[in-house]
Motif scaffolding. Structure first.
Motif, PDB file in Angstrom:
ATOM      1  N   ASP A   1     -67.243 117.662 -14.096  1.00 26.12           N
ATOM      2  CA  ASP A   1     -67.302 116.258 -14.149  1.00 26.12           C
ATOM      3  C   ASP A   1     -66.202 115.356 -14.783  1.00 26.12           C
ATOM      4  O   ASP A   1     -65.765 114.323 -14.787  1.00 26.12           O
ATOM      5  CB  ASP A   1     -68.627 115.692 -14.981  1.00 26.12           C
ATOM      6  CG  ASP A   1     -69.917 115.974 -14.424  1.00 26.12           C
ATOM      7  OD1 ASP A   1     -70.004 115.978 -13.085  1.00 26.12           O
ATOM      8  OD2 ASP A   1     -70.820 116.308 -15.142  1.00 26.12           O
TER       9      ASP A   1
ATOM     10  N   TYR B   1     -65.671 118.555  -0.648  1.00 28.67           N
ATOM     11  CA  TYR B   1     -66.518 117.063  -0.627  1.00 28.67           C
ATOM     12  C   TYR B   1     -67.803 116.916  -0.152  1.00 28.67           C
ATOM     13  O   TYR B   1     -68.519 115.982  -0.223  1.00 28.67           O
ATOM     14  CB  TYR B   1     -65.461 116.222  -0.132  1.00 28.67           C
ATOM     15  CG  TYR B   1     -64.515 115.410  -0.715  1.00 28.67           C
ATOM     16  CD1 TYR B   1     -64.609 114.408  -1.898  1.00 28.67           C
ATOM     17  CD2 TYR B   1     -63.288 115.630  -0.520  1.00 28.67           C
ATOM     18  CE1 TYR B   1     -63.887 113.985  -2.456  1.00 28.67           C
ATOM     19  CE2 TYR B   1     -62.130 115.042  -1.331  1.00 28.67           C
ATOM     20  CZ  TYR B   1     -62.546 114.159  -2.216  1.00 28.67           C
ATOM     21  OH  TYR B   1     -61.450 113.606  -2.724  1.00 28.67           O
TER      22      TYR B   1
ATOM     23  N   ASN C   1     -61.041 118.967  -9.439  1.00 29.69           N
ATOM     24  CA  ASN C   1     -62.174 118.657  -8.029  1.00 29.69           C
ATOM     25  C   ASN C   1     -61.537 118.508  -6.868  1.00 29.69           C
ATOM     26  O   ASN C   1     -61.991 118.315  -5.979  1.00 29.69           O
ATOM     27  CB  ASN C   1     -63.188 117.593  -8.555  1.00 29.69           C
ATOM     28  CG  ASN C   1     -63.985 117.960  -9.922  1.00 29.69           C
ATOM     29  OD1 ASN C   1     -64.155 119.089 -10.152  1.00 29.69           O
ATOM     30  ND2 ASN C   1     -64.380 116.954 -10.533  1.00 29.69           N
ATOM     31  N   THR C   2     -60.429 117.877  -6.988  1.00 31.12           N
ATOM     32  CA  THR C   2     -59.672 117.451  -5.658  1.00 31.12           C
ATOM     33  C   THR C   2     -58.573 118.228  -5.366  1.00 31.12           C
ATOM     34  O   THR C   2     -57.761 118.003  -4.528  1.00 31.12           O
ATOM     35  CB  THR C   2     -59.026 115.957  -5.823  1.00 31.12           C
ATOM     36  OG1 THR C   2     -58.465 115.901  -6.905  1.00 31.12           O
ATOM     37  CG2 THR C   2     -60.210 114.809  -5.806  1.00 31.12           C
TER      38      THR C   2
ATOM     39  N   TYR D   1     -67.526 122.423  -9.746  1.00 27.07           N
ATOM     40  CA  TYR D   1     -67.508 120.967  -9.948  1.00 27.07           C
ATOM     41  C   TYR D   1     -67.349 120.711 -11.491  1.00 27.07           C
ATOM     42  O   TYR D   1     -68.016 121.058 -12.212  1.00 27.07           O
ATOM     43  CB  TYR D   1     -68.376 120.052  -9.121  1.00 27.07           C
ATOM     44  CG  TYR D   1     -67.987 118.702  -9.430  1.00 27.07           C
ATOM     45  CD1 TYR D   1     -67.267 118.182  -8.512  1.00 27.07           C
ATOM     46  CD2 TYR D   1     -68.825 118.034 -10.539  1.00 27.07           C
ATOM     47  CE1 TYR D   1     -67.200 116.671  -8.675  1.00 27.07           C
ATOM     48  CE2 TYR D   1     -68.569 116.482 -10.557  1.00 27.07           C
ATOM     49  CZ  TYR D   1     -67.828 115.846  -9.770  1.00 27.07           C
ATOM     50  OH  TYR D   1     -67.595 114.667  -9.864  1.00 27.07           O
TER      51      TYR D   1
ATOM     52  N   PRO E   1     -61.014 115.197 -12.816  1.00 26.42           N
ATOM     53  CA  PRO E   1     -60.896 114.949 -11.381  1.00 26.42           C
ATOM     54  C   PRO E   1     -59.451 115.600 -10.584  1.00 26.42           C
ATOM     55  O   PRO E   1     -59.680 115.788  -9.324  1.00 26.42           O
ATOM     56  CB  PRO E   1     -60.741 113.556 -11.246  1.00 26.42           C
ATOM     57  CG  PRO E   1     -60.120 113.236 -12.719  1.00 26.42           C
ATOM     58  CD  PRO E   1     -61.105 114.204 -13.507  1.00 26.42           C
ATOM     59  N   TYR E   2     -58.576 116.096 -11.334  1.00 24.68           N
ATOM     60  CA  TYR E   2     -57.506 116.923 -10.932  1.00 24.68           C
ATOM     61  C   TYR E   2     -58.025 118.306 -10.254  1.00 24.68           C
ATOM     62  O   TYR E   2     -58.024 118.723  -9.308  1.00 24.68           O
ATOM     63  CB  TYR E   2     -56.579 117.215 -12.094  1.00 24.68           C
ATOM     64  CG  TYR E   2     -55.289 117.672 -11.655  1.00 24.68           C
ATOM     65  CD1 TYR E   2     -54.049 117.130 -11.394  1.00 24.68           C
ATOM     66  CD2 TYR E   2     -55.265 119.106 -11.361  1.00 24.68           C
ATOM     67  CE1 TYR E   2     -52.852 117.577 -11.014  1.00 24.68           C
ATOM     68  CE2 TYR E   2     -53.984 119.958 -10.874  1.00 24.68           C
ATOM     69  CZ  TYR E   2     -52.884 119.139 -11.034  1.00 24.68           C
ATOM     70  OH  TYR E   2     -51.831 119.707 -10.307  1.00 24.68           O
TER      71      TYR E   2
ATOM     72  N   GLU F   1     -53.891 109.663  -7.352  1.00 26.88           N
ATOM     73  CA  GLU F   1     -54.514 108.643  -7.809  1.00 26.88           C
ATOM     74  C   GLU F   1     -54.312 107.363  -6.655  1.00 26.88           C
ATOM     75  O   GLU F   1     -53.355 107.573  -5.887  1.00 26.88           O
ATOM     76  CB  GLU F   1     -54.112 108.262  -9.187  1.00 26.88           C
ATOM     77  CG  GLU F   1     -54.266 109.104 -10.340  1.00 26.88           C
ATOM     78  CD  GLU F   1     -53.609 108.790 -11.414  1.00 26.88           C
ATOM     79  OE1 GLU F   1     -52.943 107.865 -11.827  1.00 26.88           O
ATOM     80  OE2 GLU F   1     -53.960 109.555 -12.627  1.00 26.88           O
TER      81      GLU F   1
END
Length: 568
Positions: A318, A291, A324-325, A316, A321-322, A419
């Motif tokens: 764009d 982060y 990236n987290t 990373y 999101p799965y 989510e």
């Protein structure tokens, strides 16, 4: 062997057996199978590579695979294209008249030995120019002919080692008609993961009198930090062991003259490299929270006040999101510094900064020596943990425990995604959901600030939980049974301690359980956790929820981890 898309592909490998025989080989991973015999094969005149471990998953056999007497020549692409592969040895043979002789893209643990690498032989130049071609060089935009092209990799450690080149002769990488930028050895500048394995080494090399030995200029233009070990000085003709390094600020600041001098030819702009005889470089990798912002830098300083600023690497995406987290990913920093010979210091300090000067703490800093059992002693690196910051507090450790503002900021998942959903506990607007759960181990997670891991300090965990049965068409509530129940266990919270980056060691401790369950209600999870010496020594601490059966959606809200004893 088979011809695919202009490649003579030997290792077009998937992770499982395909075709009619698949049913007879359940669980077999071809990319890991040992190689029995591969000897005296010839590949030439292909539109792509003569030999490739691409397409497919790459080839990473459980036992070292040795390719004997390979001949690969006059291929429009690479003589040998090794991608996503490792634990390979090429012993003997001839590789000549290719755009790149050996192209090692994301390859590791490769040995190249007892063979000859040719660049542009006179007979090939005559053939190419005589055929009416505008040039015998590969392309106008990328004309260089390279003998062995090394690559940046994502990590080292004990499982992934560098490339070793020994008893190899090079010829025809110079002279009249040489293609611009050609050299016997180079490093691909196109992919840079901020790490070049310092265990990559050369030994007992021979070059004809006209060849350009080394060209690191394309890599230096991409600000790549390179340390290549010259075991016997045969790369640059010093007859002394040492390292050849890229002429970048990060590599040369602590490795200045007279210990390090320009690599032959004497004009540093020709090779963009320095040679450091009787010097050892070691690489320490640091992993921090993903982060952290993209402009996060690690500033390293020696005792004299000289400093360098290093960039980190995080893949990373764009659109994903799965990815990236996902908690298994971190931002990586690789610190390559001299420990003997080129520097008066083997002790350094470091600070993480943003906006070029603001000191920050990235929640945790994991450490590993990428070059385990390296060439010399380890250097010391002390990181400023920014504990003097006025905003620094250990009273409540969980960030965004109620999905405030419809945001997942501060949260990761061990798998299954994360989510926000509408309608939280106790009348709050939102909660956090882990819904794509294929296994009971999947759950949401959060890294905790390791500065707060003080031995004897005690924290109380609270979280409100709802469970939804996603296998039910109506998404009815799921009823779990508290306690050690194998069929319908309730969620638990645990902390995962991790030590190391590349080959980490993990340990776990449960700190929160359900003691009761009322269907269709928000149920309270509670627990206490006392910080141990093992917690305090960990590189990172990950708080995660798990154990709920697969395909049950876990919704969490109002999560807190509050200090209740020994908080000063």
């Amino acid at each position: 062997l088979r011809l695919v898309c202009n490649y003579l592909v030997v290792m077009d490998i998937c992770l499982d057996v395909r075709g009619p025989s698949a049913e007879f080989h359940p669980g077999v991973n071809p990319s890991r199978l040992p190689l029995y015999v591969f000897a005296d094969n010839v590949a030439h005149s292909n539109g792509g590579a003569g030999f490739a471990t691409y397409p497919g998953a790459g080839y990473n056999p459980v036992q070292e695979a040795t390719f004997v007497g390979m001949q690969s020549y006059r291929n429009r692409g690479s003589g040998l294209y090794l991608r996503n592969s490792g634990n390979l040895t090429f012993d003997g043979g001839v590789v000549s008249d290719n755009r790149v002789g050996f192209n090692m893209e994301r390859a590791h643990t490769v040995k190249i030995q007892n063979l000859h690498v040719g660049g542009e032989t006179p007979s090939f130049v005559a053939l190419a120019t005589g055929s009416g071609s505008t040039s015998h060089c590969p392309t106008l935009s990328n004309p260089a002919v390279i003998g062995i092209e090394l690559h940046s990799t994502t990590s080292g450690g004990m499982k992934k080692l560098g490339t070793t080149i020994s008893n190899v002769s090079f010829a025809n990488f110079g002279g009249d008609g040489i293609c611009e930028g050609s050299a016997a050895l180079s490093v691909d500048p196109r992919e840079y993961y901020q790490f070049f394995d310092p265990r990559s080494s050369v030994e007992a090399l021979e070059f004809d009198t006209n060849s350009t030995v080394l060209n690191l200029c394309p890599a230096v233009e991409n600000d790549m930090n390179i340390a290549l070990r010259d075991v016997d000085g045969s790369l640059v003709g010093t007859s002394q062991q040492g390292f050849v390094i890229s002429n970048t600020t990060a590599m040369t600041t602590f490795a200045a003259a007279p210990s390090c001098t320009t690599a032959p030819p004497d004009d540093a702009s020709s090779s963009c490299a320095l040679v450091c005889p009787n010097t050892c470089f070691r690489t320490l990798s640091l992993a921090v929270s993903s982060y952290t912002p993209d402009d996060l830098q690690l500033v390293v300083q020696d005792g004299s006040g000289k400093s360098i600023a290093l960039k980190g690497y995080f893949d990373y995406r764009d659109w994903d999101p799965y990815w990236n987290t996902w908690s298994k990913f971190t931002r990586r920093f690789f610190v390559t510094l001299p420990t003997t010979g080129a520097s008066s210091s083997s002790s350094y300090t470091g600070q993480f900064v943003v906006n070029n000067h603001q000191v920050v703490w990235p929640l945790f800093v994991e450490r590993s020596w990428e070059d385990v059992d390296g060439c010399g002693p380890e250097f010391a690196l002390t990181i400023d943990d920014d504990t003097l910051n006025a905003n620094y507090s250990c009273q409540q450790l969980i960030v965004n425990g109620n999905a405030e503002g419809n945001s997942t900021e501060g949260w990761w998942h061990t798998a299954g995604g994360i989510e926000t959903v509408a309608g939280g506990a106790n009348g709050t607007a939102f909660a956090l959901s882990n819904q794509f759960r294929s296994y009971s181990s999947f759950g949401i997670a959060q890294y905790l600030d390791t500065r707060c891991m003080v031995v004897g300090r005690q924290y109380q965990l609270q979280a409100y939980v709802q469970l939804i049965n996603t296998t039910d068409d109506n998404n009815n509530p799921f009823t779990c049974t508290p306690g050690n129940n194998a069929e319908a266990p309730c969620p638990e919270a645990h902390v995962k301690r991790r030590v190391g980056t590349t080959d980490p060691i993990n340990s776990f401790q449960t700190i929160g359980v359900m003691t009761s369950w009322i269907v269709e209600e928000w149920n309270l999870m509670q627990g206490t956790w006392t910080i141990t010496e093992e917690d305090a020594a960990a590189g990172s601490i990950l708080l995660a929820w798990h154990r709920t059966p697969a395909h049950v959606q876990v919704i969490l809200d109002e999560m807190t981890l509050v200090c209740i004893a020994n908080c000063e």
